[in-house]
Design a protein around this motif. Sequence first.
Motif, PDB file in Angstrom:
ATOM      1  N   VAL A 194     -57.646  90.143 -55.611  1.00 44.95           N
ATOM      2  CA  VAL A 194     -56.375  89.589 -56.059  1.00 44.95           C
ATOM      3  C   VAL A 194     -55.532  90.747 -56.574  1.00 44.95           C
ATOM      4  N   GLU A 195     -54.231  90.601 -56.501  1.00 45.91           N
ATOM      5  CA  GLU A 195     -53.330  91.612 -57.063  1.00 45.91           C
ATOM      6  C   GLU A 195     -52.892  91.163 -58.448  1.00 45.91           C
ATOM      7  N   LEU A 196     -52.946  92.098 -59.393  1.00 48.19           N
ATOM      8  CA  LEU A 196     -52.521  91.843 -60.766  1.00 48.19           C
ATOM      9  C   LEU A 196     -51.459  92.855 -61.168  1.00 48.19           C
ATOM     10  N   GLU A 245     -47.637  98.259 -63.341  1.00 49.42           N
ATOM     11  CA  GLU A 245     -48.133  98.655 -62.022  1.00 49.42           C
ATOM     12  C   GLU A 245     -48.927  97.530 -61.391  1.00 49.42           C
ATOM     13  N   ARG A 246     -48.841  97.462 -60.069  1.00 48.65           N
ATOM     14  CA  ARG A 246     -49.574  96.467 -59.310  1.00 48.65           C
ATOM     15  C   ARG A 246     -50.914  97.077 -58.931  1.00 48.65           C
ATOM     16  N   ILE A 247     -52.008  96.342 -59.218  1.00 47.26           N
ATOM     17  CA  ILE A 247     -53.342  96.810 -58.859  1.00 47.26           C
ATOM     18  C   ILE A 247     -54.045  95.743 -58.031  1.00 47.26           C
ATOM     19  N   GLU A 272     -62.597  96.874 -64.995  1.00 45.95           N
ATOM     20  CA  GLU A 272     -62.993  98.273 -64.828  1.00 45.95           C
ATOM     21  C   GLU A 272     -62.013  98.968 -63.894  1.00 45.95           C
ATOM     22  N   MET A 273     -61.545 100.130 -64.345  1.00 45.04           N
ATOM     23  CA  MET A 273     -60.650 100.988 -63.563  1.00 45.04           C
ATOM     24  C   MET A 273     -61.183 102.413 -63.673  1.00 45.04           C
ATOM     25  N   ASN A 274     -60.664 103.325 -62.848  1.00 47.99           N
ATOM     26  CA  ASN A 274     -61.049 104.719 -62.983  1.00 47.99           C
ATOM     27  C   ASN A 274     -60.796 105.173 -64.415  1.00 47.99           C
TER      28      ASN A 274
END
Length: 164
Positions: A47-49, A54-56, A139-141
């Motif tokens: 899904v995009e959030l 910013e769009r992730i 979790e992201m980089n």
Amino acid sequence: MTRRGLLTGCALVLAAAVLTLAASVALWQTPVRVWEAVNRYLPLPTVELQVGGERITVEIATGSARGRGLMHRAYLPEHHGMLFVYRQPRRIVMWMKDTRIPLSVAFMDADGTILNIARMEPLSEQRHASRGPAMYALEMNRGWFEVRGVQAGDRIDLSALPVR
């Protein structure tokens, strides 16, 4: 030969072929590479959030997929992450055993408000916990949240999730 016997025979041949293929893959590749190959064929829904302007794109991990998480992956694209979803608010604890990518995790309550963010070391069993009942962990980089000024108290819009 009866139709039932023919179907049983075909099922046995197919099962033998699958087992032979799996055994040959296991013998010729390291366990990590086998796991990555399996992960490629078991995609999670995405899904995009919108986070910090910013769009992730996030993979949604529920149930047993939460245990697999981002283990054994070699990299995570810049604007991609994994959202761990729980049914009820609870203290969420995360660690990085078998996870090679340096990550940051944002723990969120039921409304998407960030409770706290933790920086996690690859391949570590150090535990990182939410500072209160949480329903989500993103979790992201590592450093992704800091670079964008995203911090505890900020809210992430989770309305795009298929089930809330």
